[in-house]
Design a protein around this motif. Structure first.
Motif, PDB file in Angstrom:
ATOM      1  N   PHE A   1       0.849  -1.186   0.000  1.00  0.00           N
ATOM      2  CA  PHE A   1       0.000   0.000   0.000  1.00  0.00           C
ATOM      3  C   PHE A   1       0.892   1.245   0.000  1.00  0.00           C
TER       4      PHE A   1
ATOM      5  N   PHE B   1      -4.687  -7.350   4.582  1.00  0.00           N
ATOM      6  CA  PHE B   1      -5.473  -6.308   5.235  1.00  0.00           C
ATOM      7  C   PHE B   1      -6.666  -6.872   6.003  1.00  0.00           C
TER       8      PHE B   1
ATOM      9  N   THR C   1      -1.607   0.841   9.029  1.00  0.00           N
ATOM     10  CA  THR C   1      -1.833   0.262   7.713  1.00  0.00           C
ATOM     11  C   THR C   1      -2.830   1.064   6.884  1.00  0.00           C
TER      12      THR C   1
ATOM     13  N   MET D   1      -5.361   2.551   7.741  1.00  0.00           N
ATOM     14  CA  MET D   1      -6.720   2.112   8.053  1.00  0.00           C
ATOM     15  C   MET D   1      -7.643   3.287   8.351  1.00  0.00           C
ATOM     16  N   THR D   2      -8.723   3.348   7.592  1.00  0.00           N
ATOM     17  CA  THR D   2      -9.715   4.400   7.776  1.00  0.00           C
ATOM     18  C   THR D   2     -10.495   4.151   9.066  1.00  0.00           C
TER      19      THR D   2
ATOM     20  N   ARG E   1     -15.615  -0.490  12.392  1.00  0.00           N
ATOM     21  CA  ARG E   1     -14.336  -0.984  12.930  1.00  0.00           C
ATOM     22  C   ARG E   1     -14.143  -0.562  14.380  1.00  0.00           C
TER      23      ARG E   1
ATOM     24  N   GLN F   1      -9.674  -3.785  -3.192  1.00  0.00           N
ATOM     25  CA  GLN F   1      -8.955  -4.609  -2.218  1.00  0.00           C
ATOM     26  C   GLN F   1      -9.945  -5.096  -1.168  1.00  0.00           C
TER      27      GLN F   1
ATOM     28  N   GLY G   1     -11.931  -6.135   2.029  1.00  0.00           N
ATOM     29  CA  GLY G   1     -12.029  -5.621   3.399  1.00  0.00           C
ATOM     30  C   GLY G   1     -11.807  -4.127   3.554  1.00  0.00           C
TER      31      GLY G   1
ATOM     32  N   THR H   1     -12.516   0.142   2.681  1.00  0.00           N
ATOM     33  CA  THR H   1     -13.617   1.080   2.483  1.00  0.00           C
ATOM     34  C   THR H   1     -13.927   1.201   0.985  1.00  0.00           C
TER      35      THR H   1
ATOM     36  N   ASP I   1      -7.894   4.195  -2.223  1.00  0.00           N
ATOM     37  CA  ASP I   1      -7.491   5.438  -1.557  1.00  0.00           C
ATOM     38  C   ASP I   1      -6.675   6.353  -2.478  1.00  0.00           C
TER      39      ASP I   1
ATOM     40  N   GLU J   1     -12.026  10.549   4.335  1.00  0.00           N
ATOM     41  CA  GLU J   1     -11.694   9.535   5.329  1.00  0.00           C
ATOM     42  C   GLU J   1     -10.460   9.962   6.120  1.00  0.00           C
TER      43      GLU J   1
ATOM     44  N   TYR K   1      -7.221   8.292   8.549  1.00  0.00           N
ATOM     45  CA  TYR K   1      -6.547   7.084   9.019  1.00  0.00           C
ATOM     46  C   TYR K   1      -6.230   7.211  10.512  1.00  0.00           C
TER      47      TYR K   1
HETATM   48  N1  GLN Z   1      -8.134   3.119   3.887  1.00  0.00           N
HETATM   49  C1  GLN Z   1      -8.711   1.921   3.369  1.00  0.00           C
HETATM   50  C2  GLN Z   1      -9.457   1.191   4.435  1.00  0.00           C
HETATM   51  O1  GLN Z   1      -9.229   1.401   5.578  1.00  0.00           O
HETATM   52  C3  GLN Z   1      -7.689   1.000   2.716  1.00  0.00           C
HETATM   53  C4  GLN Z   1      -6.602   0.558   3.630  1.00  0.00           C
HETATM   54  C5  GLN Z   1      -5.613  -0.415   3.048  1.00  0.00           C
HETATM   55  O2  GLN Z   1      -5.850  -1.025   2.019  1.00  0.00           O
HETATM   56  N2  GLN Z   1      -4.489  -0.582   3.637  1.00  0.00           N
HETATM   57  O3  GLN Z   1     -10.274   0.378   4.167  1.00  0.00           O
END
Ligand code: GLN
Length: 258
Positions: free
Chosen positions: A42, A81, A98, A100-101, A106, A146, A148, A150, A187, A213, A215
């Protein structure tokens, strides 16, 4: 037994009891190792340097800086992920850095630090595609995402879209290149990096950023102490200029003012 010896013995036994039970006046020592989960495909947030094989990127540098600030040795663990939140829940990893949003869904499973990066989703198509001009044109299209993410959940909301899920965004981009998908929803900063840095002249970003979004670093739900420590360390890195330095290094610009 003389008195001196008896007292000595008593002290030794007491010391042993304290050592074994861990009670004493001293605070329990913080664990030395901080296991950080990341999906290292990523870029520019986390990826593997092809020559050194090391994990690098903004999140990796940030995790290391946070660890240093808190007095932990950081151990990076590369994983898919969709395995990251389960990894935190099972205690396999302590935190995740990672990209992550922060989402409400979550947040029921993990704690998030304060936001550390403002992001959003955007659409990538082939450079010669003249029909898809943004998110609104994706109805009925083949979309690579990808798993899992957002991006995956946004794509699934599109009417009649055929959403194909891949383990990494790099694989989703490959599918676009190979002609197996009409678009990738992913993203924005990662899309930009893919196009600019990998010289993907055959792809372009179209339309506006779909959703705003942010992270956050994900931490175990019960680990409120670590969450507080991370937030404090993040504040300190912002104050001492370290955060700005890392942001400049990876994005070539200063972070936006909060
Ligand atoms: N920001 C996106 C999400 O949280 C993708 C994150 C990622 O693929 N590492 O879903």
């Amino acid at each position: 037994m003389n008195k001196k010896f008896k007292t000595g013995l008593l002290l030794a036994v007491l010391a042993l009891v304290f050592a074994v039970t861990g009670c004493g006046s001293q605070e329990k020592a913080a664990p030395k190792v901080l296991k950080v989960g990341t999906d290292a495909a990523f870029a520019p947030f986390e990826f593997q340097d092809e020559s050194t094989k090391e994990y690098v990127g903004f999140d990796i540098d940030l995790a290391k800086a946070l660890g240093k600030q808190m007095g932990y040795e950081v151990q990076i663990q590369n994983m898919n992920f969709d395995g990251i939140i389960p990894g935190i829940e099972s205690g396999n990893i302590d935190i995740a850095a990672t990209g992550m949003t922060i989402t409400a869904e979550r947040s029921q499973k993990v704690n998030f630090s304060k936001p550390y990066y403002k992001s959003g989703l955007a659409v990538v198509v082939k450079a010669d595609n003249a029909t898809i001009k943004g998110f609104g044109d994706l109805e009925g299209k083949k979309i690579a995402v990808q798993i899992g993410t957002t991006g995956a959940s946004e794509a699934k909301k599109i009417k009649n879209a055929q959403v194909r899920e891949f383990n990494s965004s790099a694989e989703a981009f490959m599918e676009l290149k190979a002609g197996g998908a009409d678009a990738v929803v992913n993203d924005l900063p990662v899309n930009e990096y893919y196009i600019v840095k990998t010289g993907a002249k055959d792809a372009k970003i179209v339309g506006d950023v779909v959703s705003a979004e942010e992270y956050g670093i994900a931490i175990g739900k019960k680990n409120t102490e670590l969450t507080e420590k991370i937030n404090k360390a993040l504040d300190e890195l912002k104050k001492n200029g370290e955060y700005e330095k890392l942001y400049l290094k990876w994005f070539g610009k200063k972070p936006p003012q909060a």
